[in-house]
Design an enzyme around this catalytic site. Structure first.
Site, PDB file in Angstrom:
ATOM      1  N   GLU A 318      18.826  12.859  45.360  1.00 29.39           N
ATOM      2  CA  GLU A 318      17.516  12.219  45.489  1.00 29.39           C
ATOM      3  C   GLU A 318      16.796  12.513  46.808  1.00 29.39           C
ATOM      4  O   GLU A 318      16.182  11.635  47.396  1.00 29.39           O
ATOM      5  CB  GLU A 318      17.658  10.696  45.304  1.00 29.39           C
ATOM      6  CG  GLU A 318      18.115  10.329  43.914  1.00 29.39           C
ATOM      7  CD  GLU A 318      18.227   8.833  43.692  1.00 29.39           C
ATOM      8  OE1 GLU A 318      17.799   8.373  42.632  1.00 29.39           O
ATOM      9  OE2 GLU A 318      18.767   8.116  44.586  1.00 29.39           O
TER      10      GLU A 318
HETATM   11  C1  ACM Z   1      22.591   8.544  42.468  1.00 27.70           C
HETATM   12  O1  ACM Z   1      22.657   7.662  41.617  1.00 27.70           O
HETATM   13  N1  ACM Z   1      21.495   8.650  43.208  1.00 27.70           N
HETATM   14  C2  ACM Z   1      23.667   9.473  42.700  1.00 27.70           C
END
Ligand code: ACM
Length: 677
Positions: A318
Site C-alpha cells: 500500500e
Molecule cells: C495489507 O493488508 N495492507 C497487507
C-alpha cells in the site's frame, strides 16, 4: 439371531461411515490418518511421562506443561507431576520416543504417530517439535464418563499438509502487551500453527526498542513498545512451542511512525507525527537517497540480531506513491536511472533492501506488492490482494504464502475461511509449481481490536484456518467443522485465552452491572459489520473506545447461524415437521419478548442507547416470523397487510445499527418468501 447380526452390522457400518466423514473424533486440526479401536485408556493419578530424548529442553518443558494441563482438567493429584527422563523404573503411562532436537526452521519435520492402547500410550516423532504436536493431539483427546477420565484407544499417523502455518498479529495499530502475545502463542500451539508473524511497525507506532535509534520509540510509540528482554522472552516462549517468530517492519509505505522520528528520510518535507487514524497514508521513505539505506542497514541489522528466524518481513504494501510523484528530485532520479514507474522504483528499493538483508543473513518476506520481474527468486511473497498474485508468483518460481481469504479482522464467517484453500482444486499451477506454495497466514489487523477483544477476533475461527493448513485437503465438511470448532473453542480458553470470559465482563460493563441476560440475547444474534464498513459508518481512531456493543458482538454468531440452519432445514421438508416448527416458535418468542426486558436496562446504561433500535428490530422481526409460521401451519394465504408490513420490517432490519447487523434477517426473509407464492 439375524436381527442381532443386522444390528451389529449396522453399528459397525455406521462407525465406518462416521470415520470417513471424520465425525468420530473431536480433534482440530483433524489428523492425516486415524484408526479408532474402541476401548478406553483410563487416566489415574499414577499417570506419568517418560521421554527418551534427554537433551531436549523443549520436550521437557512441554511434557511438564502437559502434566499440568492434564491435572488441571481432571483434578487428579498426579503422583509424578514432572516428566521423567529415560532410565527411571516407573511404570510409565506415556512413552515419548524422539530421535532428535528439531531445528526450528521452515520445513522441520513435525510428523508424529500416536498409539493409545488400553494400558499404554506411545508417541513417536522424528523431532521434539513433532512430539509437541502429538502431545497437543493427546490433550485434545481427553474425555470423561461417569467412571472418570480417559483417552479413547486409537492409532494416529499425522503430518502437516503445509509447512508455513501462520498467524499475524498487528501490534502497531493497537499495542498488544506481552501476555496477549503469549496466550495467543499457546492457542497457536494447540492447533499446531508454527509461524507467528509480528507486525511491529506502521503509521501508528514503532513497537520495538532500538538501542541504535532510541528516537524510534521515544517519539513514535507513545511509550508502548517491547523491550529487548520482552522480545527475547517471547521468542523463547514461541520456540518452546515449536513456533517461529518473524518480525515485520513495514517499508517504504506505512512508515509514518519511522518518519516521525526521522523526517529526513521521507519523500516529502516533514515534520511528521504519529498517525491516529485508519487508512492508507502518504508518508513514504525516500528510496533515492543513501541515508535511507544506511538507516535501514543499521536498524535491520540490529533487528536481525534480535530475531533469530531466517526470514524477515519488510512489508511493502500500500505505497500510494503520492510523495514520490510530487518530489522533483525523485522524478529526476527515476529518469536518470531509467525507472519507469513507482512500482519499478519500489522494486529498486527492494533490491537494495534485499542486499542489506542478505548481508544480515536474512531471507526477505513481503506483501504481494514486492512481486516484480526484477526481484530475485529467493524471497517469499505473501499474497493478500487476491489469489492471482499467488498463482503468478508461484508460476514464476517464487515461494508464496496465502493470506487473501484469511483476513480475520474482516469479521467473515468461519466457513468462508475454512473453505479457502491455498491450493484449491483447479488452480492453474503444475505440480512442480505447487511446491512453491508454502502455506498461509491468518492476519489479525488491529485497527478495531484492543488487548481485551483481540482474542475474540482470532479465536475460534483461526482454529479452522489452522486445520486448513494442517489437515488433508478433503477434510472440508463445514457442518462437521463447526461441531469440532465448539469443542476447540472451549479448550482454547483452558490455556488462558480470553475470547469467552471477556464477553461476560464486557456485558457487565455495558449494562452498568445490571442484568446482562437480555443484552446477551440480543448480542447473540448480531455481528459487527463486515469488511471495511465499520470505519465508514462511524469514523474511529486509535483512541476510540473498543468497549461498545459492536466490540462485544462476535464474528459468526452461533445462535443466529443455528437459527438460519434450522430455517433452511424446516423449509426443505415437504411435510411440516412440528418439532422444527415448535423450536422456531420457541426461539422467536424469546426474541420477541426480549425488547421489553432490555429497554429498562438501556435506560440505566446510556452506552446502550445506540442499540435500542436494534432491540426493537429484533422484536419486530421475530413477531413477523411467528406470524409467518402460523400462516404456514394453518395453510392460510398471506394477507395484503402482512405482505406490506413484512417487506417493510425486513428492509428496516437490514440497515446496520451501531455498526452491527442483525444476522437472522436472511432466515426471516426466506420464511417470508416461502409464503408469498
Ligand atoms: C495489507 O493488508 N495492507 C497487507
Amino acid at each position: 439371531m439375524i436381527k442381532i447380526i443386522l444390528v451389529l452390522f449396522s453399528v459397525t457400518f455406521a462407525s465406518v461411515i462416521a470415520q470417513n466423514k471424520n465425525t468420530q473424533i473431536n480433534l482440530m486440526p483433524y489428523p492425516k490418518e486415524i484408526k479408532i479401536t474402541g476401548e478406553k485408556y483410563r487416566i489415574k493419578s499414577t499417570f506419568s511421562i517418560n521421554y527418551s530424548l534427554t537433551k531436549s529442553e523443549r520436550l521437557k518443558k512441554m511434557s511438564n506443561r502437559f502434566l499440568i494441563r492434564l491435572a488441571e482438567r481432571t483434578g487428579l493429584f498426579l503422583k509424578n507431576p514432572y516428566a521423567n527422563q529415560s532410565g527411571a523404573k516407573l511404570k510409565t503411562a506415556l512413552f515419548i520416543q524422539t530421535e532428535k532436537v528439531g531445528k526450528l526452521k521452515l520445513g522441520v519435520d513435525e510428523s508424529y504417530s500416536l498409539k493409545i492402547s488400553k494400558n499404554k500410550i506411545t508417541l513417536k516423532a522424528k523431532t521434539d517439535i513433532g512430539a509437541i504436536r502429538g502431545l497437543e493431539t493427546l490433550l485434545q483427546l481427553l474425555k470423561a464418563d461417569e467412571t472418570g477420565y480417559y483417552f479413547p484407544t486409537l492409532a494416529i499417523k499425522d503430518a502437516p499438509r503445509f509447512k508455513w502455518r501462520g498467524l499475524m498479529i498487528d501490534a502497531a495499530r493497537h499495542f498488544m502487551p506481552v501476555e496477549v502475545i503469549k496466550r495467543n502463542l499457546d492457542g497457536m500451539a494447540m492447533v499446531k500453527m508454527n509461524v507467528f508473524h509480528w507486525h511491529l511497525s506502521d503509521d501508528q507506532g514503532f513497537r520495538v526498542e532500538s538501542k541504535i535509534y532510541p528516537k524510534l520509540t521515544e517519539l513514535a510509540s507513545d511509550g508502548l513498545f517491547y523491550t529487548y528482554e520482552q522480545i527475547k522472552e517471547i521468542i523463547k516462549y514461541a520456540d518452546d512451542r515449536g513456533i517461529r517468530v518473524i518480525p515485520e517492519f513495514d517499508v517504504p509505505g506505512h512508515a509514518t511512525a519511522i518518519l516521525t522520528a526521522f523526517p529526513e528520510l521521507a519523500s516529502a518535507p516533514g515534520p511528521y507525527k504519529i498517525e491516529r487514524n485508519w487508512g492508507i497514508f502518504d508518508p513514504t521513505l525516500n528510496p533515492t537517497i543513501d541515508k535511507t539505506y544506511k538507516f535501514l542497514d543499521k536498524l535491520f541489522g540490529e533487528m536481525a540480531n534480535l530475531f533469530p528466524d531466517e526470514y524477515f518481513h519488510i512489508g511493502g504494501d500500500e505505497n500510494n506513491g503520492k510523495q514520490w510523484d510530487a518530489n522533483e528530485e525523485i522524478q529526476k532520479f527515476m529518469k536518470a536511472n531509467n525507472i519507469k514507474d513507482n512500482h519499478a522504483l519500489q522494486a529498486y528499493f527492494n533490491k537494495r533492501l534485499l542486499k542489506i538483508l542478505t548481508k544480515h543473513n536474512k531471507k526477505m518476506v513481503g506483501w504481494d506488492e514486492i512481486f516484480h520481474k526484477d526481484i530475485p527468486k529467493n524471497i517469499v511473497i505473501q499474497s493478500w490482494r487476491g489469489k492471482q498474485a499467488l498463482v503468478d508468483a508461484a508460476n514464476k518460481g517464487y515461494q508464496v504464502i496465502l493470506s487473501n481469504g484469511y483476513y480475520i479482522d474482516l469479521i467473515q464467517p468461519t466457513s468462508f475461511h475454512y473453505l479457502n484453500d491455498p491450493l484449491p482444486k483447479g488452480i492453474k499451477l503444475s505440480d512442480d509449481k505447487k511446491k512453491f506454495v508454502l502455506g498461509g497466514e491468518a492476519t489479525m489487523w488491529a485497527e478495531m481490536v484492543s488487548p481485551e477483544t483481540i482474542d475474540s477476533r482470532i479465536w475460534p475461527r483461526t482454529a479452522a484456518i489452522a486445520e486448513r493448513f494442517w489437515s488433508p485437503q478433503n477434510i472440508n465438511n463445514v457442518n462437521n467443522m463447526y461441531k469440532r470448532l465448539d469443542r476447540i473453542n472451549y479448550l482454547l480458553e483452558t490455556v488462558g485465552l480470553t475470547h469467552i470470559k471477556n464477553y461476560g465482563m464486557m456485558l457487565r460493563r455495558l449494562t452498568n452491572n445490571n442484568d446482562t441476560k437480555p443484552l446477551d440475547i440480543l448480542i447473540q444474534v448480531i455481528e459487527p459489520v463486515k469488511i471495511y464498513k465499520r470505519n465508514s459508518l462511524r469514523k474511529q481512531n486509535q483512541q476510540t473506545p473498543l468497549t461498545r456493543v459492536v466490540d462485544a458482538a462476535t464474528p459468526d454468531a452461533k445462535v443466529a447461524r443455528e437459527f438460519r440452519n434450522l430455517v433452511d432445514s424446516y423449509l426443505a421438508d415437504k411435510k411440516l415437521d412440528m418439532k422444527k416448527h415448535n423450536a422456531l416458535v420457541e426461539q422467536l418468542k424469546i426474541w420477541k419478548a426480549n425488547n421489553k426486558k432490555l429497554l429498562p436496562i438501556i435506560k440505566k446504561s446510556p452506552m446502550l442507547k445506540e442499540i435500542e433500535l436494534m432491540s426493537i428490530r429484533l422484536s419486530e422481526l421475530s413477531d413477523l416470523g411467528l406470524k409467518i409460521l402460523n400462516y404456514r401451519k394453518n395453510h392460510k394465504k398471506i394477507s395484503s397487510e402482512l405482505f406490506s408490513d413484512g417487506s417493510q420490517i425486513i428492509n428496516n432490519a437490514k440497515v446496520p445499527i451501531a455498526q452491527t447487523e442483525l444476522m437472522i434477517v436472511p432466515a426471516i426473509e426466506k420464511l417470508f418468501g416461502s409464503i408469498l407464492f
